[in-house]
Design an enzyme around this catalytic site. Structure first.
Site, PDB file in Angstrom:
ATOM      1  N   ARG A 103       0.887  -1.182   0.000  1.00  0.00           N
ATOM      2  CA  ARG A 103       0.000   0.000   0.000  1.00  0.00           C
ATOM      3  C   ARG A 103       0.910   1.213   0.000  1.00  0.00           C
ATOM      4  O   ARG A 103       1.688   1.405   0.940  1.00  0.00           O
ATOM      5  CB  ARG A 103      -0.896  -0.034   1.238  1.00  0.00           C
ATOM      6  CG  ARG A 103      -1.628   1.261   1.489  1.00  0.00           C
ATOM      7  CD  ARG A 103      -2.728   1.119   2.543  1.00  0.00           C
ATOM      8  NE  ARG A 103      -3.861   0.395   2.005  1.00  0.00           N
ATOM      9  CZ  ARG A 103      -5.072   0.358   2.574  1.00  0.00           C
ATOM     10  NH1 ARG A 103      -5.290   0.994   3.694  1.00  0.00           N
ATOM     11  NH2 ARG A 103      -6.054  -0.314   2.020  1.00  0.00           N
ATOM     12  N   HIS A 130      -7.285   0.838  -6.285  1.00  0.00           N
ATOM     13  CA  HIS A 130      -7.473  -0.068  -5.145  1.00  0.00           C
ATOM     14  C   HIS A 130      -8.083  -1.371  -5.683  1.00  0.00           C
ATOM     15  O   HIS A 130      -9.233  -1.715  -5.400  1.00  0.00           O
ATOM     16  CB  HIS A 130      -8.383   0.590  -4.108  1.00  0.00           C
ATOM     17  CG  HIS A 130      -8.319  -0.047  -2.753  1.00  0.00           C
ATOM     18  ND1 HIS A 130      -7.489  -1.109  -2.453  1.00  0.00           N
ATOM     19  CD2 HIS A 130      -9.002   0.226  -1.598  1.00  0.00           C
ATOM     20  CE1 HIS A 130      -7.652  -1.447  -1.191  1.00  0.00           C
ATOM     21  NE2 HIS A 130      -8.562  -0.664  -0.655  1.00  0.00           N
ATOM     22  N   GLN A 133      -9.745  -4.099  -3.495  1.00  0.00           N
ATOM     23  CA  GLN A 133     -11.074  -3.677  -3.051  1.00  0.00           C
ATOM     24  C   GLN A 133     -12.110  -4.017  -4.127  1.00  0.00           C
ATOM     25  O   GLN A 133     -13.198  -4.543  -3.830  1.00  0.00           O
ATOM     26  CB  GLN A 133     -11.072  -2.169  -2.781  1.00  0.00           C
ATOM     27  CG  GLN A 133     -12.420  -1.624  -2.343  1.00  0.00           C
ATOM     28  CD  GLN A 133     -12.841  -2.135  -0.977  1.00  0.00           C
ATOM     29  OE1 GLN A 133     -12.085  -2.031  -0.024  1.00  0.00           O
ATOM     30  NE2 GLN A 133     -14.027  -2.687  -0.875  1.00  0.00           N
ATOM     31  N   ASP A 221     -17.488   6.370  -1.177  1.00  0.00           N
ATOM     32  CA  ASP A 221     -16.212   6.270  -0.455  1.00  0.00           C
ATOM     33  C   ASP A 221     -15.986   7.615   0.239  1.00  0.00           C
ATOM     34  O   ASP A 221     -16.701   8.599  -0.031  1.00  0.00           O
ATOM     35  CB  ASP A 221     -15.076   5.951  -1.453  1.00  0.00           C
ATOM     36  CG  ASP A 221     -13.717   5.777  -0.780  1.00  0.00           C
ATOM     37  OD1 ASP A 221     -13.667   5.555   0.454  1.00  0.00           O
ATOM     38  OD2 ASP A 221     -12.693   5.872  -1.491  1.00  0.00           O
ATOM     39  N   CYS A 261     -16.428   1.020   0.756  1.00  0.00           N
ATOM     40  CA  CYS A 261     -15.204   0.232   0.987  1.00  0.00           C
ATOM     41  C   CYS A 261     -14.755   0.300   2.441  1.00  0.00           C
ATOM     42  O   CYS A 261     -14.039  -0.580   2.901  1.00  0.00           O
ATOM     43  CB  CYS A 261     -14.104   0.703   0.051  1.00  0.00           C
ATOM     44  SG  CYS A 261     -13.671   2.437   0.273  1.00  0.00           S
ATOM     45  N   ARG A 289     -13.246  -9.122   1.504  1.00  0.00           N
ATOM     46  CA  ARG A 289     -11.860  -8.744   1.219  1.00  0.00           C
ATOM     47  C   ARG A 289     -10.944  -9.968   1.348  1.00  0.00           C
ATOM     48  O   ARG A 289     -10.000 -10.131   0.593  1.00  0.00           O
ATOM     49  CB  ARG A 289     -11.387  -7.617   2.165  1.00  0.00           C
ATOM     50  CG  ARG A 289     -12.121  -6.291   2.018  1.00  0.00           C
ATOM     51  CD  ARG A 289     -11.896  -5.668   0.657  1.00  0.00           C
ATOM     52  NE  ARG A 289     -10.473  -5.579   0.352  1.00  0.00           N
ATOM     53  CZ  ARG A 289      -9.649  -4.632   0.814  1.00  0.00           C
ATOM     54  NH1 ARG A 289     -10.108  -3.658   1.562  1.00  0.00           N
ATOM     55  NH2 ARG A 289      -8.373  -4.636   0.487  1.00  0.00           N
TER      56      ARG A 289
HETATM   57  N1   CP Z   1     -11.217  -0.659   2.421  1.00  0.00           N
HETATM   58  C1   CP Z   1      -9.957  -0.717   2.883  1.00  0.00           C
HETATM   59  O1   CP Z   1      -8.991  -0.851   2.135  1.00  0.00           O
HETATM   60  O2   CP Z   1      -9.862  -0.617   4.237  1.00  0.00           O
HETATM   61  P1   CP Z   1      -8.494  -0.413   5.040  1.00  0.00           P
HETATM   62  O3   CP Z   1      -7.947   0.939   4.659  1.00  0.00           O
HETATM   63  O4   CP Z   1      -8.863  -0.505   6.481  1.00  0.00           O
HETATM   64  O5   CP Z   1      -7.532  -1.489   4.643  1.00  0.00           O
HETATM   65  N1  NVA Z   2     -10.100   6.290  -1.139  1.00  0.00           N
HETATM   66  C1  NVA Z   2      -9.693   5.852   0.177  1.00  0.00           C
HETATM   67  C2  NVA Z   2      -9.883   4.384   0.306  1.00  0.00           C
HETATM   68  C3  NVA Z   2      -9.556   3.817   1.654  1.00  0.00           C
HETATM   69  C4  NVA Z   2      -9.702   2.343   1.715  1.00  0.00           C
HETATM   70  C5  NVA Z   2      -8.255   6.242   0.418  1.00  0.00           C
HETATM   71  O1  NVA Z   2      -7.438   6.147  -0.503  1.00  0.00           O
HETATM   72  O2  NVA Z   2      -7.933   6.648   1.535  1.00  0.00           O
END
Ligand code: CP
Ligand code: NVA
Length: 310
Positions: A103, A130, A133, A221, A261, A289
């Site tokens: 990430r 993502h 997701q 989101d 999400c 997930r």
């Molecule tokens: N939806 C998602 O990716 O959640 P987290 O940021 O908690 O991993």
């Molecule tokens: N769009 C959000 C998703 C979190 C899972 C972010 O990037 O923070």
């Protein structure tokens, strides 16, 4: 030149591969005894430059389910491009692990890791995408509606990483997608063009009330993604009319279901009455997930094994 399969965005998969992957998710969810152990005796590195609840826990448990050993590495332990380059981090992790999943703030870090090593690199969220997701989203929608092709999803909110991956996932599975975002926060034109080139039906509409009419699923989101915190006040104003509330859900229709999400901000992008109400399927989505990532990791290992045998 590296040859292993990566998963940096949903369109790294073909239509047929994504369809087969979804079938595998359902099969293994129904019958856990069918789950193979392609990661037996092997490690998977899960690197996080940003916080995570779902992605970390689903990732670790997906690896355990496939017989492997997950090692989660936080940003302060590894400091990509500060302590050492992304390439050297990837080379180091590839010495111990079958898959490196990360990430990151900057999507190009994943591309550099991919170019540096010959094991699968998986995107656990970047500024652009993502995709893990989106796999869970597709599984959830299939479970809720019984099918994907020709069903309609309205995404209301920021045209961000989650929306982009959803657009590719929709395009590859025949889901119709309507996106409504405030001016200046729309889905990137390149994403829309690419998704349409993949066969996707994507409509962009300005009024969220128009967007949700006829939708089977209403999805939103956060208004402020990780890394954008300095813009939070401005975004709260800009996105005010894009909250998924009871009025919007009523416009979608009595059978419409709600997805997010997570993490959610009640009173901002979603009203508490919606996310905590009967239309919401966000906890099924969160649980998926793990089911989706388990199938993805197994698929990437299968490809790896095929390459070794060739
Ligand atoms: N939806 C998602 O990716 O959640 P987290 O940021 O908690 O991993
Ligand atoms: N769009 C959000 C998703 C979190 C899972 C972010 O990037 O923070």
């Amino acid at each position: 030149m590296t040859t292993s399969r990566d998963f940096l965005e949903v369109d790294d998969l073909t239509h047929a591969e994504l369809s087969a992957l979804l079938d595998t998710m359902v099969e293994w969810k129904d019958d856990p005894r069918a789950i193979p152990k392609p990661l037996a005796g092997r490690g998977v590195a899960l690197v996080f430059e940003k916080p995570s609840a779902r992605t970390r826990n689903s990732g670790e448990m997906a690896v355990v389910g496939l017989g492997g050993h997950p090692i989660t590495i936080r940003h302060d332990e590894i400091s990509i491009d500060v302590r050492e380059s992304a390439e050297d981090v990837a080379r180091t992790l590839a010495a111990f692990h079958a898959i490196v999943a990360a990430r990151v703030f900057d999507h190009t870090v994943l591309e550099r890791m991919s170019a540096a090593v010959d094991i699968p690199i998986v995107n656990l969220l970047s500024d652009r995408a993502h995709p893990c997701q989106a796999l869970a989203d597709l599984l959830t929608i299939r479970e809720l509606l019984g099918s994907l092709e020709g069903r309609r999803v309205a995404y209301v909110g920021d045209g961000n990483n989650v929306a982009a991956s959803l657009a590719y996932g929709a395009a590859l599975t025949g889901l119709e997608l309507v996106v409504s975002s405030p001016a200046g926060y729309e889905l990137d034109e390149l994403v829309v063009d690419r998704a349409r080139n993949l066969g996707g039906v994507i409509e962009l509409v300005s009024d969220p009330l128009d967007a949700v009419v006829g939708a089977d699923i209403v999805y939103t989101d956060t208004w402020t993604s990780m890394g954008e915190e300095a813009e939070a006040d401005v975004r709260r104003e800009v996105f005010r009319g894009w909250q998924v509330d009871d009025v919007l859900m009523a416009a979608a229709g009595a059978d419409a279901r709600f997805l997010h999400c997570l993490p959610a901000h009640r009173g901002e992008e979603v009203a508490a009455s919606v996310i905590d109400g009967p239309a919401s399927a966000v906890w099924l989505q969160a649980a998926n997930r793990m089911h989706s990532k388990r199938a993805l990791f197994a698929f990437l290992m299968e490809d790896d094994f095929l390459k070794e045998e060739a």
